[in-house]
Design an enzyme around this catalytic site. Structure first.
Site, PDB file in Angstrom:
ATOM      1  CG  HIS A  81      41.302  52.093  39.097  1.00 38.63           C
ATOM      2  ND1 HIS A  81      41.386  51.861  37.686  1.00 38.63           N
ATOM      3  CD2 HIS A  81      41.468  50.815  39.545  1.00 38.63           C
ATOM      4  CE1 HIS A  81      41.701  50.644  37.459  1.00 38.63           C
ATOM      5  NE2 HIS A  81      41.683  49.738  38.639  1.00 38.63           N
ATOM      6  CG  ASP A 110      15.014  45.734  18.526  1.00 37.76           C
ATOM      7  OD1 ASP A 110      15.109  46.535  17.526  1.00 37.76           O
ATOM      8  OD2 ASP A 110      15.671  45.929  19.716  1.00 37.76           O
ATOM      9  CD1 TRP A 146      36.784  48.378  44.808  1.00 35.03           C
ATOM     10  CD2 TRP A 146      34.624  47.955  44.345  1.00 35.03           C
ATOM     11  NE1 TRP A 146      36.500  46.942  44.788  1.00 35.03           N
ATOM     12  CE2 TRP A 146      34.939  46.754  44.734  1.00 35.03           C
ATOM     13  CE3 TRP A 146      33.000  47.958  44.178  1.00 35.03           C
ATOM     14  CZ2 TRP A 146      34.285  45.895  44.517  1.00 35.03           C
ATOM     15  CZ3 TRP A 146      32.471  47.104  43.938  1.00 35.03           C
ATOM     16  CH2 TRP A 146      33.006  45.687  44.169  1.00 35.03           C
ATOM     17  CB  SER A 174      21.584  51.855  33.971  1.00 31.28           C
ATOM     18  OG  SER A 174      21.981  51.388  32.814  1.00 31.28           O
ATOM     19  CB  SER A 175      22.361  47.359  36.547  1.00 31.29           C
ATOM     20  OG  SER A 175      23.752  47.680  36.128  1.00 31.29           O
ATOM     21  CG  HIS A 258      31.011  36.722  46.206  1.00 32.58           C
ATOM     22  ND1 HIS A 258      32.474  36.980  46.465  1.00 32.58           N
ATOM     23  CD2 HIS A 258      31.141  35.504  45.560  1.00 32.58           C
ATOM     24  CE1 HIS A 258      33.099  35.985  45.685  1.00 32.58           C
ATOM     25  NE2 HIS A 258      32.248  35.072  45.028  1.00 32.58           N
ATOM     26  CD  GLU A 260      28.689  43.940  40.257  1.00 33.17           C
ATOM     27  OE1 GLU A 260      29.401  44.628  39.266  1.00 33.17           O
ATOM     28  OE2 GLU A 260      27.484  44.046  40.267  1.00 33.17           O
ATOM     29  CE1 TYR A 262      31.850  33.058  40.867  1.00 35.90           C
ATOM     30  CE2 TYR A 262      31.073  34.228  42.836  1.00 35.90           C
ATOM     31  CZ  TYR A 262      31.883  33.366  42.311  1.00 35.90           C
ATOM     32  OH  TYR A 262      32.915  32.609  42.933  1.00 35.90           O
ATOM     33  CB  SER A 273      30.832  28.586  25.789  1.00 32.45           C
ATOM     34  OG  SER A 273      31.192  28.227  27.000  1.00 32.45           O
ATOM     35  CG  HIS A 307      34.630  34.587  50.330  1.00 36.56           C
ATOM     36  ND1 HIS A 307      34.065  33.803  49.388  1.00 36.56           N
ATOM     37  CD2 HIS A 307      34.594  35.778  49.717  1.00 36.56           C
ATOM     38  CE1 HIS A 307      34.012  34.251  48.120  1.00 36.56           C
ATOM     39  NE2 HIS A 307      34.325  35.547  48.231  1.00 36.56           N
ATOM     40  CG  HIS A 308      34.436  39.309  50.299  1.00 37.21           C
ATOM     41  ND1 HIS A 308      35.175  39.949  49.145  1.00 37.21           N
ATOM     42  CD2 HIS A 308      33.510  38.595  49.520  1.00 37.21           C
ATOM     43  CE1 HIS A 308      34.903  39.357  47.999  1.00 37.21           C
ATOM     44  NE2 HIS A 308      33.751  38.656  48.179  1.00 37.21           N
ATOM     45  CB  THR A 333      34.615  27.704  38.299  1.00 37.80           C
ATOM     46  OG1 THR A 333      33.616  28.286  39.110  1.00 37.80           O
ATOM     47  CG2 THR A 333      35.460  28.582  37.522  1.00 37.80           C
ATOM     48  CE  LYS A 336      30.070  28.279  33.624  1.00 38.27           C
ATOM     49  NZ  LYS A 336      29.548  27.962  32.457  1.00 38.27           N
ATOM     50  NE  ARG A 455      42.671  45.734  48.715  1.00 40.90           N
ATOM     51  CZ  ARG A 455      41.553  45.463  48.250  1.00 40.90           C
ATOM     52  NH1 ARG A 455      40.964  44.422  49.105  1.00 40.90           N
ATOM     53  NH2 ARG A 455      40.671  45.917  47.332  1.00 40.90           N
TER      54      ARG A 455
END
Length: 530
Positions: A81, A110, A146, A174-175, A258, A260, A262, A273, A307-308, A333, A336, A455
Site C-alpha cells: 500500500h 512540447d 515501505w 523513470s523518475s 526525507h 522524497e 518534499y 498557487s 528526525h526519523h 512553509t 506559503k 502502527r
C-alpha cells in the site's frame, strides 16, 4: 498559454510518427499531452489499487483479534500500500500534470525530450506489475514496511525481495528521466520574454522538485542494491555480525526519504498557487517570496533526515541539530500558507470544486504541518515514535495534502484537457464526501497514537476498539467517495457542456468578473478612506 491550433498539433503528431491509430497511438506517442494523460490514468488506477489494500488494512483493524488475514499478509498489505501510493499514485500524477501543463505554461511546443518521455512512462506499468506479482509468489510479497529497514528486508524477508528491488530500480529510472526532461524543457524551451521570475509557480515548484529527484533517487538505488547484495550475495553492509551497521541503512534510506516527502508536496504548492488566485480574482500575493520559500524548503530538506531516527540513540548534539533544522523548515512553509490566505483576503471568492479542494488543502495540510512540528521535538518524539500519531501526521500531509491538490488540479484543468465542463454537482458531492470521511478516517488516529497504539500491527488491545471502528468506517467512506470522482471523469470525457475558452473567468490574465470595480489591493488604503 501555448497558441497551437488543433491542426498544428495534429500535424506535429504526424510529423513525429505518421499518426498511428488505436493502441499504437498510445504506445508510440511522443506528444506531451498524450503522455500526461497516460500518467494521470496510470496514477488513478494505482490510487484505486493502493486504496483497495488500505481497505483490507482497515477491515482487519475494524475490531481487535485476527479476523481476515494472517499477520504476514497484513504486513504485505501495509508495505505494498505504501509503495504503490508513493511511487505509483502521487509521483506519476505530478509527472502527468507536469507533462500536460509545463509546455503550455512556458509556451513550448512540447517537452524537450519527447522519446525519453514516452520511455519513462512505459516502463512504469512493468515496474508495478513486477511489484504486484511478488504478492503471488511462494513466501509472499515484501512484508517489511515501505521503508524496508534492515535486517527486516535483508535477513528476515521473503525471496520476492529481489522482485521488489528490481521494481524500485525501474521506478527510480523513470523518475530520473522525467526529472531530466522537466529541467531541460524549462531551461531551454521557454518562450521569448518568459524570464525566470515570470514563470508560473507550478513550473517553479516542478523545476525545484526535478532537482530533488535527480539528487535523491540514486541514493534509494544504492540502498536497495545493498539490501539485495546483503540478502543474496553474502555482503554485510547492514549485518552487524559481518561488521555492518543496521542503523546505517536508516541514514541512507532517510537521506533519500526525507527529500522524497518534499518531492511529493512541492508540486502541490504550485497547483494551489495557480488555483487560489484564479478563484480569488486577484494576483498571487508575494510571488517572489513563494519562489524563495520553495527553494529554501528544498535545500533544508537535505538537513533533516535523521528526525526519523531520534530513537536510535544518536548523540544529543545530533538530536538538537535535527530538531532545530526540522523546526526551521516550518518557516518557509508558513510563508506559503500566509501568502495563500493573503491572496484570498478581500478577493471576490467563488467556491467551485477546485477552490473547495484548494481551501481544504490549506487547512488540512496545515494540521499535518503542526503534527509534524510536534514530531520534530525530540523528547516528544520518543513518545510519538512508531505510534498511530505518526500515521495520522503523514496521512494528513499526503492525503489531504498531495492527493487533495491533485484532485483540485484535475477539476481545475479537466475543461482544458477534455473540452467539456465536468458536472459541478458531482464535484461538490465528491468534495464533501471526501473531506468529511477523510477527517473521520485520520483525525482520531492522533488520539490512538497518543494513547499508545503502535502502527503496523494487525491486532491491538481492547481499549482501542471503539476508535478503530470509527476510523475504519471513515476509511470505507473515503474509499467509496473516490468512485464518484471516477464517474465524474468518465462522464466529462464522454461529453457534457462544452468548455468555454476561459472556463474559470478571471483565471487567465485575472480579468475581474464582477460588475463592481476590481477589489483594491488587500494591503493598501481603501479608495474611500483616502
Amino acid at each position: 498559454m501555448s497558441t497551437l491550433t488543433q491542426d498544428q498539433i495534429a500535424a506535429h503528431g504526424e510529423h513525429h510518427h505518421g499518426a498511428p491509430k488505436g493502441i499504437m497511438r498510445w504506445l508510440l506517442t511522443t506528444n506531451h499531452k498524450d503522455i500526461g494523460t497516460l500518467y494521470l490514468w496510470f496514477s488513478f488506477i494505482m490510487f484505486l489499487t493502493g486504496g483497495a489494500m488500505a481497505m483490507v488494512i482497515r477491515a482487519e483493524l475494524f475490531q481487535p483479534g485476527l479476523q481476515l488475514v494472517e499477520p504476514n499478509f497484513f504486513n504485505q498489505m501495509t508495505t505494498v500500500h505504501g509503495l504503490i501510493m508513493v511511487f505509483g499514485a502521487v509521483m506519476p500524477a505530478f509527472t502527468g500534470l507536469a507533462n500536460w501543463l509545463i509546455p503550455m505554461m512556458i509556451g513550448a511546443p512540447d517537452m524537450a525530450l519527447p522519446r525519453m518521455n514516452n520511455w519513462s512512462f512505459w516502463i512504469l506499468p512493468f515496474a508495478f506489475a513486477i511489484l504486484l506479482s511478488s504478492l503471488f509468489m511462494e513466501g509472499g510479497g515484501p512484508n517489511f514496511g515501505w521503508t524496508f529497514y534492515a535486517p527486516l528486508s535483508t535477513t528476515y524477508s521473503p525471496d520476492s525481495t529481489a522482485l521488489f528491488v528490481f521494481s524500485i530500480h525501474i521506478m527510480g529510472i523513470s523518475s530520473i528521466m522525467g526529472a531530466i526532461n522537466v529541467i531541460v524543457t524549462i531551461v531551454n524551451l521557454r518562450a521569448p520574454g518568459m524570464t525566470w521570475m515570470k514563470l508560473p509557480l507550478f513550473v517553479w515548484t516542478w523545476l525545484i522538485t526535478a532537482f530533488l529527484l535527480i539528487a535523491v533517487m540514486p541514493v534509494l538505488a544504492g540502498a536497495v542494491t545493498m539490501v539485495l547484495t546483503d540478502k543474496f550475495f553474502g555482503t554485510s553492509f547492514f549485518e552487524a555480525a559481518g561488521g555492518g551497521d543496521p542503523v546505517m541503512f536508516q541514514h541512507i534510506f532517510w537521506f533519500f526519504g526525507h527529500p522524497e516527502v518534499y518531492i511529493m508536496i512541492l508540486p502541490s504548492f504550485g497547483i494551489i498557487s495557480a488555483i487560489v488566485p484564479a478563484f480569488s480574482r486577484k494576483p498571487l500575493f508575494g510571488y517572489a517570496s513563494m519562489v524563495y520559500a520553495t527553494a529554501s524548503i528544498a535545500i533544508l530538506s537535505f538537513l533533516v533526515w535523521a528526525h526519523h531516527m531520534f530513537t536510535t540513540g544518536m548523540p544529543v548534539f545530533a538530536e538538537l541539530f535535527f530538531m532545530y533544522c526540522t523546526m526551521l523548515i516550518a518557516v518557509p512553509t508558513g510563508v506559503k500558507v500566509f501568502n495563500w490566505v493573503a491572496t484570498m483576503w478581500r478577493g471576490s471568492l467563488s467556491f467551485e470544486t477546485p477552490m473547495l479542494f484548494a481551501v481544504a488543502f490549506i487547512i488540512l495540510f496545515t494540521i499535518g504541518g503542526f503534527s509534524g512540528l510536534m514530531l520534530a521535538i525530540t523528547p516528544a518524539d520518543f513518545q510519538y515514535h512508531d505510534t498511530y500519531f505518526v500515521v495520522a501526521h503523514f496521512h494528513y500531509v499526503l492525503v489531504t495534502g498531495a492527493i487533495f491538490s491533485i484532485m483540485a488540479a484535475a477539476y481545475y484543468w479537466l475543461p482544458k484537457w477534455t473540452g467539456h465542463m465536468y458536472s459541478e454537482k458531482l464535484g461538490q458531492w465528491h468534495f464533501w464526501c471526501s473531506v468529511i470521511s477523510v477527517n473521520v478516517l485520520f483525525f482520531p488516529m492522533h488520539f490512538l497514537g497518543l494513547a499508545g497504539m503502535p502502527r503496523r500491527i494487525p491486532d491491538y488491545s481492547i481499549q482501542f476498539a471503539d476508535v478503530n471502528q470509527i476510523v475504519s468506517i471513515g476509511g470505507f467512506a473515503f474509499g467509496l467517495s473516490q468512485l464518484i470522482f471516477l464517474v465524474l471523469v468518465i462522464k466529462c470525457i464522454r461529453g457534457g457542456e462544452k468548455a468555454p475558452a476561459k472556463p474559470w473567468e478571471g483565471s487567465e490574465g485575472l480579468e475581474w468578473t464582477l460588475p463592481s470595480p476590481a477589489p483594491y489591493h488587500s494591503f493598501t488604503t481603501p479608495p474611500e478612506v483616502k
